[in-house]
Design an enzyme around this catalytic site. Structure first.
Site, PDB file in Angstrom:
ATOM      1  N   THR A  16       0.831  -1.215   0.000  1.00  0.00           N
ATOM      2  CA  THR A  16       0.000   0.000   0.000  1.00  0.00           C
ATOM      3  C   THR A  16       0.858   1.254   0.000  1.00  0.00           C
ATOM      4  O   THR A  16       0.453   2.294  -0.522  1.00  0.00           O
ATOM      5  CB  THR A  16      -0.931  -0.017   1.238  1.00  0.00           C
ATOM      6  OG1 THR A  16      -1.825  -1.116   1.074  1.00  0.00           O
ATOM      7  CG2 THR A  16      -1.721   1.249   1.387  1.00  0.00           C
ATOM      8  N   SER A  62       1.337  -7.546  -0.727  1.00  0.00           N
ATOM      9  CA  SER A  62       2.058  -8.555   0.072  1.00  0.00           C
ATOM     10  C   SER A  62       1.215  -9.779   0.420  1.00  0.00           C
ATOM     11  O   SER A  62       1.753 -10.773   0.900  1.00  0.00           O
ATOM     12  CB  SER A  62       2.665  -7.943   1.322  1.00  0.00           C
ATOM     13  OG  SER A  62       1.729  -7.816   2.358  1.00  0.00           O
ATOM     14  N   THR A  95       1.671  -4.208   4.375  1.00  0.00           N
ATOM     15  CA  THR A  95       1.523  -4.486   5.812  1.00  0.00           C
ATOM     16  C   THR A  95       1.045  -5.913   6.088  1.00  0.00           C
ATOM     17  O   THR A  95       1.287  -6.452   7.161  1.00  0.00           O
ATOM     18  CB  THR A  95       0.507  -3.518   6.464  1.00  0.00           C
ATOM     19  OG1 THR A  95      -0.766  -3.693   5.845  1.00  0.00           O
ATOM     20  CG2 THR A  95       0.952  -2.083   6.364  1.00  0.00           C
ATOM     21  N   ASP A  96       0.354  -6.517   5.104  1.00  0.00           N
ATOM     22  CA  ASP A  96      -0.371  -7.749   5.423  1.00  0.00           C
ATOM     23  C   ASP A  96       0.519  -8.931   5.816  1.00  0.00           C
ATOM     24  O   ASP A  96       0.144  -9.722   6.676  1.00  0.00           O
ATOM     25  CB  ASP A  96      -1.294  -8.140   4.257  1.00  0.00           C
ATOM     26  CG  ASP A  96      -2.524  -7.237   4.183  1.00  0.00           C
ATOM     27  OD1 ASP A  96      -2.760  -6.480   5.155  1.00  0.00           O
ATOM     28  OD2 ASP A  96      -3.247  -7.273   3.179  1.00  0.00           O
TER      29      ASP A  96
HETATM   30  C1  SIN Z   1      -0.245  -5.262   1.155  1.00  0.00           C
HETATM   31  O1  SIN Z   1      -0.039  -5.910   2.192  1.00  0.00           O
HETATM   32  O2  SIN Z   1       0.528  -5.263   0.188  1.00  0.00           O
HETATM   33  C2  SIN Z   1      -1.504  -4.468   1.014  1.00  0.00           C
HETATM   34  C3  SIN Z   1      -1.990  -3.932   2.300  1.00  0.00           C
HETATM   35  C4  SIN Z   1      -1.040  -2.953   2.933  1.00  0.00           C
HETATM   36  O3  SIN Z   1       0.104  -2.751   2.540  1.00  0.00           O
HETATM   37  O4  SIN Z   1      -1.520  -2.326   3.908  1.00  0.00           O
END
Ligand code: SIN
Length: 312
Positions: A16, A62, A95-96
């Protein structure tokens, strides 16, 4: 390799933090992994004066992180860490699955220089975009010459790879360290350490992951819950599985039918680790119980088991 230089390398993998939306007010209907890491740093005047280098290792959401990308990222990271002019490394990530990548890289490389992973909960185009500050903070931590190991800089806090977990699906402050054990904070570019990181086990080394990613062991997670039975384990055994992590309840407890299926799998040569679905706390080892994953979360226990099985 000790720090001799002041160069910080930023490796981009997507997420993100590199996401964009057509509407700046839209914080959920965006596409992750759209901007290059070069574009991310170009928009940050706060980085002027730092010696930086960027490399795009991947460009993915991710949730789709995979073994082949991990292999590539670990190899790149090791190459850059070995350069005397490099003092620290930042990795931009989604983040995931950030906590999984952080733990994987820590166990594999246990770097003697800072490797700081960061991310964002809002896309780069958002009115609430948190990526720029998180990236600035990550660079500030990566510039700390005395620091070692894989860390996460997020929402002003610094977490260790071992303790960090994503704990919220939407809030900007989405990460926490188990039992409040964050290592420090970043305030206006100043890093303030609050706790000492316990010494980490030795690096397993890149050779551990040298076989093609498609041939890495299959390690799956099953969960204990009300009415859990052995059906999922039996289905996995029928498909072929090398390791199983059970996310037990409480102190790693497992419903009797599920435990029976796991014991059967164990007897058939499948490695089994017992973890807990609780947010924190260890699973006590007991002589008559399935092996404990200690205080590793289920996803980190899976990585530990994967890396153990890769030694065979
Ligand atoms: C991801 O994990 O690539 C999408 C969600 C995020 O980064 O918050």
């Amino acid at each position: 390799m000790q720090n001799k230089g002041d160069l910080i390398v930023i490796l981009g993998t997507g997420g993100t933090i590199a996401g964009t939306a057509a509407d700046p007010g839209d914080n959920v209907g965006y596409k992750a992994a759209q901007l290059s890491v070069e574009q991310l740093i170009a928009s940050l005047p706060g980085l002027a004066g730092r010696r930086l280098e960027t490399e795009q290792v991947a460009q993915i959401d991710s949730k789709d992180m995979d073994f082949a990308t991990w292999q590539q990222l670990a190899e790149k990271l090791a190459q850059h860490l070995a350069r005397p002019e490099v003092s620290g490394i930042v990795i931009t990530h989604g983040t995931d699955t950030l906590e999984e990548t952080a733990y994987f890289l820590q166990r594999l490389l246990n770097p003697v220089k800072p490797v700081v992973i960061t991310a964002a909960m809002r896309p780069a185009t958002s009115l609430q975009s948190d990526g720029p500050q998180n990236l600035l903070d990550a660079v500030a931590v990566a510039a700390q010459a005395h620091v070692a190991g894989v860390l996460v800089a997020f929402a002003g806090a610094i977490h260790s790879a071992e303790q960090v977990r994503k704990v919220h699906s939407y809030r900007l402050d989405a990460f926490a360290s188990a039992e409040g054990s964050r290592l420090g904070v970043v305030e206006e570019g100043i890093v303030r350490w609050l706790a000492r990181r316990p010494s980490a086990p030795a690096a397993l080394g890149l050779a551990r992951i040298s076989r093609p990613a498609a041939q890495w062991p299959r390690v799956q997670i099953v969960m204990n819950h009300v009415g859990a039975d052995g059906a999922v384990v039996e289905a996995l055994l029928a498909q072929g599985v090398d390791g199983l992590v059970v996310a037990g309840t409480g102190n790693g407890s497992v419903a009797s039918p599920l435990e029976a299926a796991l014991r059967q799998a164990h007897e058939q040569g499948v490695a089994v680790l017992r973890s807990t679905r609780c947010d924190a706390g260890p699973v006590s080892a007991a002589a008559d119980a399935l092996p404990s994953a200690g205080s590793l979360s289920p996803v980190k226990a899976r990585i530990e088991l994967l890396l153990t099985l890769l030694a065979d």
